[in-house]
Write an enzyme that holds these catalytic residues in place. Structure first.
Site, PDB file in Angstrom:
ATOM      1  CG  HIS A   1      -1.744   1.264   1.321  1.00 18.28           C
ATOM      2  ND1 HIS A   1      -2.373   1.822   0.221  1.00 18.28           N
ATOM      3  CD2 HIS A   1      -2.047   2.074   2.378  1.00 18.28           C
ATOM      4  CE1 HIS A   1      -3.027   2.902   0.595  1.00 18.28           C
ATOM      5  NE2 HIS A   1      -2.835   3.081   1.899  1.00 18.28           N
TER       6      HIS A   1
ATOM      7  CD  GLU B   1       9.600  -1.561 -23.481  1.00 20.28           C
ATOM      8  OE1 GLU B   1      10.178  -2.647 -23.304  1.00 20.28           O
ATOM      9  OE2 GLU B   1       8.952  -1.296 -24.516  1.00 20.28           O
TER      10      GLU B   1
END
Length: 501
Positions: free
Chosen positions: A126, A151
């Protein structure tokens, strides 16, 4: 200690085992690193990792979680909480003298447990990283974050460069544990997602292992930051070419104004059937032996052979015409190739819509396009329509029985140039049969629209249109030269050109 013994209450000796200690140390090490990235500053953010033990099934492994309200960069292994597989605390840290607070397990625990239970995660992160917070503010009404043609998308599970990454956004609450229900709903609604953003707050990211979770977290934060910077430049992160942000244009036609995505078939819709039947199929049929012989020892070709052998074995059990047994590799390369050629020719002749054949065909066609022996054809109205939809902000996808590789090759090598800049993604039969409604339901979930009617599917095949309609999509049938005739009173809108859409 045997796995069975560990499951019956976790003896103290196991809680002090090397595996548990190493995992606790790893949490502290990662939190120090994440602090330098700005993900867990001000005591915010958290991390949890399952204790990997080869003798214990993953769902039954112990869980290490960081405490709440502490300086994450200063934590020690003994500060960690140890939880049972069902989330009960079985080991808590001892209190520390003032000014330290009394120990408390992270408020994220209920949310972490959902990722463990619903996604069989091995670790959950988190983060309160600034980019994960700001990216949710770019559009306060948005329920999703979208980005494509970057990418770093390749670092996210199940995604490639050309794919569109979709991350659900849930609304923040005053207390962390109050997010549990909305996070649960997001996980259910987005089965391919490995992250959930919380508006004005941060992000939850999970992976099969701590390495996978960390890698994805780094890629997500990079992509969030890229989207913010593109937005500052007035560019659209969700557009394949990252062109100027398109403002919404209100249409008098309610159907068009709510249409967010268009999904296109290829054969008989964007491309003449004759190009497929008279150019692509013959090229694959004539070059399959040559391709297999030259590429036989590569991992890609061995995987193609493995898939085809499995399909042939099933065909033989079903009594499919033209199927011949494929010898094992130790019986000789020439014998394997000869059997493969015979089966592929029969499959192409029967126009089989099967993944094993389409994968091999895509690899053969790739060579043809690279050698300039092939140049794909689209109807003359296709390019203008793709450009128009793209400019209006409508996302366009391809759904074909041909492999995703073959689709990218076809649209990347047309007589009109590379058209992939107008496309947001590709679907093939790995998502399901085109004549089954569940395939279109899967596409709907993948695209993350609020309602399936926001997707228009265009095809030349009546059964495919019927399946899409059953899944709630809008469907239009393409009438092109050489297409099969339709049943009387079929009930679908038809078009002879994309300019009519």
């Amino acid at each position: 200690m045997a796995a069975a013994e560990a499951m019956i209450g976790f003896p103290q000796a196991y809680l002090e085992s090397k595996e548990v200690k190493e995992t606790s140390s790893l949490v502290t090490e990662l939190c120090r690193h994440f602090y330098t990235q700005g993900w867990v500053s001000g005591t915010g953010g958290s991390i949890t990792i399952k204790v990997h033990d080869a003798s214990i099934p993953k769902p039954d492994q112990l869980i290490v979680m960081s405490p709440s309200g502490v300086q994450k960069e200063r934590m020690q292994p003994e500060d960690m909480y140890i939880l049972s597989p069902n989330g009960s605390v079985i080991s808590a840290p001892s209190p520390k003298p003032y000014p330290n607070k009394l120990p408390k397990c992270t408020d994220c625990a209920p949310l972490f447990m959902k990722a463990y239970e619903m996604r069989n995660a091995g670790a959950v992160i988190h983060s309160h990283g600034m980019e994960s917070c700001l990216v949710t503010m770019l559009n306060p009404q948005a329920k999703e974050f979208r980005i494509t043609h970057m990418e770093m998308i390749k670092g996210i599970q199940g995604h490639g460069y050309y794919d569109e990454l979709v991350v659900p956004i849930i609304e923040n609450t005053a207390y962390e544990n109050e997010l549990t229900d909305s996070l649960t709903k997001a996980i259910i609604a987005y089965p391919k997602a490995t992250a959930v953003l919380v508006r004005n707050h941060g992000v939850y990211i999970w992976g099969d292992s701590w390495i996978h979770a960390k890698t994805q977290a780094e890629c997500y934060h990079y992509l969030f930051d890229a989207a913010i910077k593109l937005h500052q430049l007035g560019l659209d992160a969700a557009s394949p070419e990252h062109g100027p942000i398109q403002r919404a244009i209100h249409s008098q036609n309610q159907t068009e104004s709510t249409r967010r995505c268009i999904v296109l078939d290829i054969e008989g819709t964007t491309t003449p059937i004759t190009f497929v039947t008279d150019v692509l199929f013959p090229y694959a049929r004539e070059n399959v032996g040559k391709h297999l012989n030259l590429m036989y020892d590569t991992a890609e070709t061995q995987e193609d052979i493995k898939l085809l052998r499995s399909q042939v074995e099933e065909d033989l059990r079903q009594g499919v015409t033209g199927a011949v047994p494929v010898p094992h590799a130790d019986e000789g390369k020439d014998e394997v190739i000869a059997a493969m050629v015979s089966n592929v020719e029969a499959m192409i002749k029967a126009d089989r819509k099967i993944t094993a054949l389409k994968e091999l065909q895509g690899h053969i066609w790739r060579t043809g396009f690279q050698c300039n022996e092939l140049k794909s054809v689209v109807f003359e109205d296709v390019t203008d329509a793709l450009e128009k939809w793209h400019s209006s902000g409508t996302k366009v996808y391809i759904y074909s029985s041909g492999s995703r590789l073959a689709q990218r090759l076809l649209f990347g090598n047309t007589t009109y140039g590379d058209l992939r800049k107008y496309l947001s993604g590709f679907f093939d039969t790995t998502i399901g049969n085109k004549k089954e409604s569940k395939s279109y339901k899967e596409i709907t979930e993948t695209l993350g629209v609020d309602d399936p009617s926001e997707i228009l599917f265009v095809t030349d095949v009546y059964q495919e249109a019927t399946a899409a309609k059953a899944a709630g999509l809008e469907a239009i049938i393409s009438i092109r030269p050489g297409n099969a005739s339709l049943p009387e009173n079929h009930g679908f809108k038809t078009v002879t050109s994309f300019s009519q859409i």
